[in-house]
Write a protein that holds these residues in place. Structure first.
Motif, PDB file in Angstrom:
ATOM      1  N   ALA A 162       0.993  -0.759   0.120  1.00  0.00           N
ATOM      2  CA  ALA A 162      -0.299   0.135  -0.094  1.00  0.00           C
ATOM      3  C   ALA A 162       1.255   1.320   0.301  1.00  0.00           C
ATOM      4  CB  ALA A 162      -0.437  -0.245   1.101  1.00  0.00           C
ATOM      5  N   GLY A 163       0.962   1.984  -1.513  1.00  0.00           N
ATOM      6  CA  GLY A 163       1.443   3.405  -1.265  1.00  0.00           C
ATOM      7  C   GLY A 163       2.556   3.028  -1.913  1.00  0.00           C
ATOM      8  N   GLN A 164       2.414   1.884  -3.148  1.00  0.00           N
ATOM      9  CA  GLN A 164       3.619   2.100  -4.045  1.00  0.00           C
ATOM     10  C   GLN A 164       2.878   2.812  -5.444  1.00  0.00           C
ATOM     11  OE1 GLN A 164       4.620  -2.314  -3.714  1.00  0.00           O
ATOM     12  NE2 GLN A 164       7.240  -0.623  -3.482  1.00  0.00           N
ATOM     13  N   HIS A 165       3.815   2.888  -6.202  1.00  0.00           N
ATOM     14  CA  HIS A 165       3.428   3.339  -7.887  1.00  0.00           C
ATOM     15  C   HIS A 165       3.898   2.393  -8.712  1.00  0.00           C
ATOM     16  CE1 HIS A 165       7.006   5.750  -6.943  1.00  0.00           C
ATOM     17  NE2 HIS A 165       7.001   5.490  -8.087  1.00  0.00           N
ATOM     18  N   VAL A 166       3.997   2.738  -9.944  1.00  0.00           N
ATOM     19  CA  VAL A 166       3.925   2.266 -11.647  1.00  0.00           C
ATOM     20  C   VAL A 166       3.685   3.155 -12.127  1.00  0.00           C
ATOM     21  CG1 VAL A 166       2.969  -0.211 -10.376  1.00  0.00           C
ATOM     22  CG2 VAL A 166       1.246   1.097 -11.823  1.00  0.00           C
ATOM     23  N   ASP A 167       5.237   2.457 -13.303  1.00  0.00           N
ATOM     24  CA  ASP A 167       4.750   3.103 -14.757  1.00  0.00           C
ATOM     25  C   ASP A 167       4.122   2.638 -15.221  1.00  0.00           C
ATOM     26  OD1 ASP A 167       6.659   4.712 -13.124  1.00  0.00           O
ATOM     27  OD2 ASP A 167       8.437   3.362 -13.887  1.00  0.00           O
ATOM     28  N   TRP A 207       9.117   3.080   1.030  1.00  0.00           N
ATOM     29  CA  TRP A 207       9.201   4.398   2.433  1.00  0.00           C
ATOM     30  C   TRP A 207       7.708   4.698   2.063  1.00  0.00           C
ATOM     31  CZ3 TRP A 207      11.380   5.487   6.373  1.00  0.00           C
ATOM     32  CH2 TRP A 207      11.047   7.526   6.919  1.00  0.00           C
ATOM     33  N   PHE A 208       6.916   4.633   1.274  1.00  0.00           N
ATOM     34  CA  PHE A 208       6.148   5.532   1.903  1.00  0.00           C
ATOM     35  C   PHE A 208       4.791   4.441   1.375  1.00  0.00           C
ATOM     36  CE2 PHE A 208       2.444   8.025   0.195  1.00  0.00           C
ATOM     37  CZ  PHE A 208       2.178   9.373   1.246  1.00  0.00           C
ATOM     38  N   VAL A 209       4.963   3.568   2.309  1.00  0.00           N
ATOM     39  CA  VAL A 209       4.642   2.406   2.141  1.00  0.00           C
ATOM     40  C   VAL A 209       3.855   2.713   3.613  1.00  0.00           C
ATOM     41  CG1 VAL A 209       5.479   1.269   0.502  1.00  0.00           C
ATOM     42  CG2 VAL A 209       6.173   0.661   2.466  1.00  0.00           C
ATOM     43  N   TRP A 210       2.102   1.404   3.571  1.00  0.00           N
ATOM     44  CA  TRP A 210       2.184   1.274   5.143  1.00  0.00           C
ATOM     45  C   TRP A 210       1.821  -0.607   5.241  1.00  0.00           C
ATOM     46  CZ3 TRP A 210      -2.155  -1.330   6.577  1.00  0.00           C
ATOM     47  CH2 TRP A 210      -2.843  -1.500   7.647  1.00  0.00           C
ATOM     48  N   VAL A 247      -5.118   8.452  -3.956  1.00  0.00           N
ATOM     49  CA  VAL A 247      -5.421   7.392  -4.304  1.00  0.00           C
ATOM     50  C   VAL A 247      -3.553   6.625  -3.316  1.00  0.00           C
ATOM     51  CG1 VAL A 247      -4.709   5.564  -6.591  1.00  0.00           C
ATOM     52  CG2 VAL A 247      -5.675   8.219  -6.864  1.00  0.00           C
ATOM     53  N   PRO A 248      -2.706   6.460  -3.326  1.00  0.00           N
ATOM     54  CA  PRO A 248      -1.382   5.758  -2.443  1.00  0.00           C
ATOM     55  C   PRO A 248      -2.722   5.322  -1.201  1.00  0.00           C
ATOM     56  CG  PRO A 248      -0.878   7.932  -2.944  1.00  0.00           C
ATOM     57  CD  PRO A 248      -1.899   7.893  -3.872  1.00  0.00           C
ATOM     58  N   LEU A 249      -3.213   6.918  -0.282  1.00  0.00           N
ATOM     59  CA  LEU A 249      -3.871   6.359   0.392  1.00  0.00           C
ATOM     60  C   LEU A 249      -5.275   5.266   0.889  1.00  0.00           C
ATOM     61  CD1 LEU A 249      -3.198  10.455   1.615  1.00  0.00           C
ATOM     62  CD2 LEU A 249      -1.232   8.561   2.106  1.00  0.00           C
ATOM     63  N   MET A 250      -5.803   5.499  -0.559  1.00  0.00           N
ATOM     64  CA  MET A 250      -6.709   5.115  -0.390  1.00  0.00           C
ATOM     65  C   MET A 250      -5.975   3.708  -0.178  1.00  0.00           C
ATOM     66  SD  MET A 250      -9.715   5.268  -0.101  1.00  0.00           S
ATOM     67  CE  MET A 250     -11.361   4.599  -0.321  1.00  0.00           C
ATOM     68  N   SER A 251      -4.530   2.906  -0.629  1.00  0.00           N
ATOM     69  CA  SER A 251      -4.498   1.660  -0.367  1.00  0.00           C
ATOM     70  C   SER A 251      -4.354   1.326   0.572  1.00  0.00           C
ATOM     71  CB  SER A 251      -3.858   1.891  -1.690  1.00  0.00           C
ATOM     72  OG  SER A 251      -2.623   0.339  -1.650  1.00  0.00           O
ATOM     73  N   MET A 252      -3.676   2.081   1.791  1.00  0.00           N
ATOM     74  CA  MET A 252      -3.311   1.833   3.024  1.00  0.00           C
ATOM     75  C   MET A 252      -4.951   1.956   3.768  1.00  0.00           C
ATOM     76  SD  MET A 252      -0.783   4.715   3.259  1.00  0.00           S
ATOM     77  CE  MET A 252       1.012   5.089   2.376  1.00  0.00           C
ATOM     78  N   VAL A 253      -6.044   2.961   3.349  1.00  0.00           N
ATOM     79  CA  VAL A 253      -7.220   2.174   3.934  1.00  0.00           C
ATOM     80  C   VAL A 253      -7.565   1.398   3.826  1.00  0.00           C
ATOM     81  CG1 VAL A 253      -9.647   3.136   3.702  1.00  0.00           C
ATOM     82  CG2 VAL A 253      -7.909   4.847   3.448  1.00  0.00           C
ATOM     83  N   ARG A 254      -7.559   0.616   2.040  1.00  0.00           N
ATOM     84  CA  ARG A 254      -8.266  -0.548   1.704  1.00  0.00           C
ATOM     85  C   ARG A 254      -7.128  -2.016   2.187  1.00  0.00           C
ATOM     86  NH1 ARG A 254      -9.406   1.356  -4.730  1.00  0.00           N
ATOM     87  NH2 ARG A 254     -11.931   2.946  -4.036  1.00  0.00           N
TER      88      ARG A 254
END
Length: 251
Positions: free
Chosen positions: A46-51, A112-115, A133-140
């Motif tokens: 949760a918090g990661q991104h992709v290309d 680093w920016f992960v939960w 958006v990435p914070l929503m991944s943490m909530v979910r």
């Protein structure tokens, strides 16, 4: 050892994966969530991104980075894309890409920016616009894991029509407190006048620094810099304030 490669794992993240769009959902007038089936997807935190890479029939390609919105552990990847005016990639993703269309994904990226579900401290999420958006991944991810870690979300958005995940965030989610901070227009009856995030908002709706929460801040660069400055000014330890920012990239 910083920078050490992990054989196999790193190679998987650097490889482009074929991704088929299987579902799309409108989130607002200018944003959509895209659900991809990704061949060989290694999973994400949760918090990661992709290309994301798109290639035209004549061979021209363009790529952009997008945060993952879905919970960790799933086999599919959800991206919520905000259309950027005059953008090159986001208008296609947000408005034109249809189920069955293909793209390429590479990642996940970021450590680093992960939960992680094993974290037990309170969490403060501060989002500006599509920084949600990435914070929503943490909530979910928290919800999917049945975690009882207390979360507080402060979501700064221009007006009601611009909200992302409005229905989902309006539903009861024990242990998650959501506060909407409108910057331009707000529904009638709210005690707070529309305006930008202030230190008083963080005091009233966030966690006291004495609780030692981990704070995740994501949004446009100016928003993130101010929010992070306010949090440190209020006594939060800088190492507990994690930031992710974005700016104009051509969309």
């Amino acid at each position: 050892m910083a920078g050490a490669a992990v054989p196999g794992r790193l190679g998987g993240r650097l490889r482009w994966h074929t991704a088929e769009l299987v579902e799309r959902r409108a989130e607002s007038a200018t944003a959509a969530t895209l659900v991809f089936d990704v061949d060989g997807w290694p999973g994400h935190l949760a918090g990661q991104h992709v290309d994301v890479r798109l290639t035209a029939e004549d061979g021209y390609s363009a790529q952009r980075s997008y945060s993952v919105a879905s919970a960790s552990g799933g086999e599919r990847v959800e991206l919520t894309v905000q259309r950027v005016a005059d953008g090159e990639v986001s208008p296609y993703l947000a408005e034109e890409m249809a189920p069955g269309d293909l793209a390429e994904l590479r990642g996940p990226v970021g450590g680093w920016f992960v939960w992680r579900t094993e974290q037990t401290e309170p969490v403060l999420l501060v989002a500006g616009g599509s920084g949600l958006v990435p914070l929503m991944s943490m909530v979910r991810t928290r919800r999917a894991a049945g975690s009882r870690v207390p979360f507080r979300l402060l979501y700064s958005v221009r007006g009601p029509a611009d909200r992302l995940y409005a229905g989902e965030l309006a539903r009861a989610d024990p242990g998650l407190d959501v506060t909407l901070l409108y910057t331009r227009t707000a529904p009638d009856g709210l005690p707070r006048e529309p305006g930008r995030l202030t230190p008083e908002d963080l005091v009233q709706y966030g966690w006291p620094a004495d609780f030692e929460p981990t704070c995740y801040v994501c949004g446009p660069t100016g928003f993130v810099e101010k929010a992070a400055t306010y949090l440190v000014m209020l006594g939060h330890a800088p190492e507990r304030v994690r930031t992710e920012r974005f700016g104009p990239t051509g969309g």
